[in-house]
Design a protein around this motif. Sequence first.
Motif, PDB file in Angstrom:
ATOM      1  N   PHE A 171       0.961  -1.112  -0.171  1.00  0.00           N
ATOM      2  CA  PHE A 171      -0.045  -0.014  -0.121  1.00  0.00           C
ATOM      3  C   PHE A 171       1.006   1.106  -0.121  1.00  0.00           C
ATOM      4  CE2 PHE A 171      -2.409   3.418   2.449  1.00  0.00           C
ATOM      5  CZ  PHE A 171      -3.507   3.333   1.743  1.00  0.00           C
ATOM      6  N   GLY A 172       0.807   2.018  -1.044  1.00  0.00           N
ATOM      7  CA  GLY A 172       1.640   3.197  -1.094  1.00  0.00           C
ATOM      8  C   GLY A 172       0.930   4.576  -1.564  1.00  0.00           C
ATOM      9  N   VAL A 173       0.716   5.394  -0.873  1.00  0.00           N
ATOM     10  CA  VAL A 173      -0.161   6.354  -1.321  1.00  0.00           C
ATOM     11  C   VAL A 173       0.186   7.902  -0.990  1.00  0.00           C
ATOM     12  CG1 VAL A 173      -2.232   5.123  -1.054  1.00  0.00           C
ATOM     13  CG2 VAL A 173      -1.861   6.765   0.738  1.00  0.00           C
ATOM     14  N   SER A 174       0.059   8.756  -1.789  1.00  0.00           N
ATOM     15  CA  SER A 174       0.272  10.321  -1.359  1.00  0.00           C
ATOM     16  C   SER A 174      -1.145  10.776  -0.619  1.00  0.00           C
ATOM     17  CB  SER A 174       0.532  11.022  -2.409  1.00  0.00           C
ATOM     18  OG  SER A 174       1.956  10.483  -3.028  1.00  0.00           O
ATOM     19  N   ASP A 175      -1.050  11.628   0.348  1.00  0.00           N
ATOM     20  CA  ASP A 175      -2.330  12.007   0.968  1.00  0.00           C
ATOM     21  C   ASP A 175      -1.981  13.149   1.756  1.00  0.00           C
ATOM     22  OD1 ASP A 175      -5.000  11.944   1.536  1.00  0.00           O
ATOM     23  OD2 ASP A 175      -5.111   9.954   2.494  1.00  0.00           O
ATOM     24  N   VAL A 176      -3.225  13.808   2.386  1.00  0.00           N
ATOM     25  CA  VAL A 176      -3.026  14.924   3.282  1.00  0.00           C
ATOM     26  C   VAL A 176      -3.252  14.412   4.633  1.00  0.00           C
ATOM     27  CG1 VAL A 176      -3.786  17.154   3.600  1.00  0.00           C
ATOM     28  CG2 VAL A 176      -3.445  16.529   1.372  1.00  0.00           C
ATOM     29  N   VAL A 177      -2.282  15.015   5.484  1.00  0.00           N
ATOM     30  CA  VAL A 177      -2.487  14.630   6.896  1.00  0.00           C
ATOM     31  C   VAL A 177      -2.535  15.947   7.776  1.00  0.00           C
ATOM     32  CG1 VAL A 177      -1.602  12.315   6.819  1.00  0.00           C
ATOM     33  CG2 VAL A 177      -0.119  13.896   7.533  1.00  0.00           C
ATOM     34  N   ALA A 211      -3.324  -0.173  11.161  1.00  0.00           N
ATOM     35  CA  ALA A 211      -2.998  -1.235  12.074  1.00  0.00           C
ATOM     36  C   ALA A 211      -4.254  -2.179  12.331  1.00  0.00           C
ATOM     37  CB  ALA A 211      -2.191  -0.697  13.341  1.00  0.00           C
ATOM     38  N   ALA A 212      -5.406  -1.464  12.749  1.00  0.00           N
ATOM     39  CA  ALA A 212      -6.485  -1.845  12.952  1.00  0.00           C
ATOM     40  C   ALA A 212      -7.014  -2.730  11.657  1.00  0.00           C
ATOM     41  CB  ALA A 212      -7.770  -1.267  13.417  1.00  0.00           C
ATOM     42  N   THR A 213      -6.592  -2.374  10.477  1.00  0.00           N
ATOM     43  CA  THR A 213      -7.188  -3.110   9.366  1.00  0.00           C
ATOM     44  C   THR A 213      -6.495  -4.470   8.985  1.00  0.00           C
ATOM     45  OG1 THR A 213      -7.774  -0.816   8.264  1.00  0.00           O
ATOM     46  CG2 THR A 213      -7.386  -2.971   6.830  1.00  0.00           C
ATOM     47  N   GLY A 214      -4.875  -4.406   9.814  1.00  0.00           N
ATOM     48  CA  GLY A 214      -4.181  -5.669   9.566  1.00  0.00           C
ATOM     49  C   GLY A 214      -2.910  -5.405   8.615  1.00  0.00           C
ATOM     50  N   PHE A 215      -2.723  -4.147   8.266  1.00  0.00           N
ATOM     51  CA  PHE A 215      -1.563  -3.660   7.832  1.00  0.00           C
ATOM     52  C   PHE A 215      -0.507  -3.823   8.724  1.00  0.00           C
ATOM     53  CE2 PHE A 215      -4.477  -1.968   4.678  1.00  0.00           C
ATOM     54  CZ  PHE A 215      -3.730  -2.415   3.273  1.00  0.00           C
ATOM     55  N   VAL A 216       0.795  -4.133   8.174  1.00  0.00           N
ATOM     56  CA  VAL A 216       2.036  -3.763   9.130  1.00  0.00           C
ATOM     57  C   VAL A 216       3.026  -3.054   8.189  1.00  0.00           C
ATOM     58  CG1 VAL A 216       1.662  -6.056  10.139  1.00  0.00           C
ATOM     59  CG2 VAL A 216       3.037  -6.238   8.151  1.00  0.00           C
ATOM     60  N   GLY A 217       4.246  -2.783   9.001  1.00  0.00           N
ATOM     61  CA  GLY A 217       5.290  -2.279   8.285  1.00  0.00           C
ATOM     62  C   GLY A 217       4.850  -0.631   7.997  1.00  0.00           C
ATOM     63  N   ILE A 218       4.166  -0.017   8.880  1.00  0.00           N
ATOM     64  CA  ILE A 218       3.483   1.138   8.419  1.00  0.00           C
ATOM     65  C   ILE A 218       4.455   2.351   8.537  1.00  0.00           C
ATOM     66  CG2 ILE A 218       1.712   2.829   9.008  1.00  0.00           C
ATOM     67  CD1 ILE A 218       0.282   0.142  10.371  1.00  0.00           C
ATOM     68  N   ARG A 219       4.529   3.201   7.531  1.00  0.00           N
ATOM     69  CA  ARG A 219       5.459   4.426   7.398  1.00  0.00           C
ATOM     70  C   ARG A 219       4.738   5.484   6.919  1.00  0.00           C
ATOM     71  NH1 ARG A 219      10.481   3.029   4.089  1.00  0.00           N
ATOM     72  NH2 ARG A 219       9.108   1.749   2.947  1.00  0.00           N
ATOM     73  N   ILE A 220       4.693   6.686   7.777  1.00  0.00           N
ATOM     74  CA  ILE A 220       3.901   7.676   7.221  1.00  0.00           C
ATOM     75  C   ILE A 220       5.112   9.014   7.203  1.00  0.00           C
ATOM     76  CG2 ILE A 220       2.462   9.610   7.668  1.00  0.00           C
ATOM     77  CD1 ILE A 220       0.608   7.513   8.914  1.00  0.00           C
ATOM     78  N   THR A 221       5.333   9.546   6.141  1.00  0.00           N
ATOM     79  CA  THR A 221       6.668  10.375   6.010  1.00  0.00           C
ATOM     80  C   THR A 221       5.904  11.687   5.448  1.00  0.00           C
ATOM     81  OG1 THR A 221       7.841   8.529   5.318  1.00  0.00           O
ATOM     82  CG2 THR A 221       8.701  10.800   4.598  1.00  0.00           C
ATOM     83  N   LEU A 222       5.961  12.734   6.278  1.00  0.00           N
ATOM     84  CA  LEU A 222       5.720  14.049   5.712  1.00  0.00           C
ATOM     85  C   LEU A 222       6.803  14.573   4.592  1.00  0.00           C
ATOM     86  CD1 LEU A 222       5.121  15.881   9.213  1.00  0.00           C
ATOM     87  CD2 LEU A 222       3.420  14.268   7.888  1.00  0.00           C
ATOM     88  N   THR A 223       6.004  15.052   3.545  1.00  0.00           N
ATOM     89  CA  THR A 223       6.762  15.610   2.286  1.00  0.00           C
ATOM     90  C   THR A 223       6.659  17.139   2.322  1.00  0.00           C
ATOM     91  OG1 THR A 223       4.731  14.946   0.937  1.00  0.00           O
ATOM     92  CG2 THR A 223       6.612  13.382   1.406  1.00  0.00           C
ATOM     93  N   VAL A 235       2.129   7.320   2.545  1.00  0.00           N
ATOM     94  CA  VAL A 235       1.804   6.591   3.348  1.00  0.00           C
ATOM     95  C   VAL A 235       2.087   5.285   2.966  1.00  0.00           C
ATOM     96  CG1 VAL A 235      -0.284   5.747   4.794  1.00  0.00           C
ATOM     97  CG2 VAL A 235      -0.089   8.034   4.239  1.00  0.00           C
ATOM     98  N   GLN A 236       2.828   4.528   3.682  1.00  0.00           N
ATOM     99  CA  GLN A 236       3.268   3.226   2.966  1.00  0.00           C
ATOM    100  C   GLN A 236       2.979   1.922   4.100  1.00  0.00           C
ATOM    101  OE1 GLN A 236       7.054   5.118   2.079  1.00  0.00           O
ATOM    102  NE2 GLN A 236       7.180   3.465   0.675  1.00  0.00           N
ATOM    103  N   ALA A 237       2.597   0.834   3.585  1.00  0.00           N
ATOM    104  CA  ALA A 237       1.980  -0.337   4.539  1.00  0.00           C
ATOM    105  C   ALA A 237       2.232  -1.560   3.750  1.00  0.00           C
ATOM    106  CB  ALA A 237       1.041  -0.113   5.241  1.00  0.00           C
TER     107      ALA A 237
END
Length: 414
Positions: A171-177, A211-223, A235-237
């Motif tokens: 899972f690899g997305v660009s998003d707004v946080v 995490a609640a969905t079941g994804f692991v290896g979660i990384r959120i990097t502000l760009t 956002v990667q998982a």
Amino acid sequence: MTNDEIIDHYSALARATADGRIVADCGPDAFEEGCFGAASYDDTSALPYGAVRASLGCGNPVAVADLCPGETVLDLGSGGGIDVLLSARRVGPSGKAYGLDASSDMLALARRNAEQAGVANVEFLQGGIEGVPLPDRSVDVVISNCVINLSDDKAAVLAEAFRVLRPGGRFGVSDVVVDGDVDPARRLAAEQRIGCVAGALPASEYRGLLAATGFVGIRITLTASHGDGVHSATVQAVRPTAGPGMEIRPMRPADAEQVLAIYQAGLDTGQASFETTAPSWEGFAAGKLPHLRYVAADTATGQVLGWVAASQVSARPVYAGVVEHSVYVHPGCQAQGVGRALLEAFISASEDAGVWTIQSGIFGENTASLALHQAVGFRVLGTRECIGCHHGVWRDVLMVERRSSAVGGGGRSR
């Protein structure tokens, strides 16, 4: 905005693009700063101008998706198709790129762009990102570009992404946080300036949903920072890796009967624990941390093949990152990689949760369990001799632990 209003908004932008007009989903300053639109891409020279002009994202998810030839990729909210076209080139003729969008006008624009680009390994689907019209475990990578934040049911979006990904899928997305709880006035100012902040989550909440969905290896990097506590981010998982015909997912109350049956079967061997009777489900749930419970399940039948869960070691703050775990495998599924798949997913999830030490006790006679744990990085600390009487025999217990090299003290021994 409601979902219908969002669709109408982007449909209007698609029609404007088709008419040759310049479109933007945020103020001109944001584009000039290189934060939104096609400015996020290194090279768009090979793409149709219509696809570039219709780019409304907040990053370049293809750059973080690490696509390989032959893979199947799905773009959630594909718009004019820029990320689908870039993905299609990356995966090559033996791969495929799907684009999903709720706007028929955007889909028409994307299909024209694909035809103009001469890209054949693409398919555009109509639908909402909360209900993906693809089968379970059918894609290798899910990407998206500044769309998930617009959904009013992000848990459903992430559940759908998890469902359609194959085990080991990315899972690899660009998003707004946003930073924490941005006050309404600051959020309104950001929405008026860049147009696509509505619904953006704090990074910590985004991480928790993954995490609640079941994804692991979660990384959120502000760009990029857009002021008022608003950031673009990658956002990667990963969906946990599993063997053929098997998946690793969070434990559910519906799994209770099978989980407890596997637990009891392990206790009946006399080699799993000093306990002799599995607890009730209520007792089990009360003693295990809710965010670190997983099962391995047969993908065809749904049968639970094994489980892993963690318990808190101490309520003292100094031990916040220390847990004790248990892992049990169905007696008919041992020596088939179930235990290792469970432990590898559990280790990754525990590190996502800030755990730096996983510990447990293993009977010395349980050589299979000891070998499994050592294979995934556990070490034997020592032996607690004659620590308890089990079926009339005083037994030794080997104390094992795994120290994270990514969290806490970096695995250093004292």
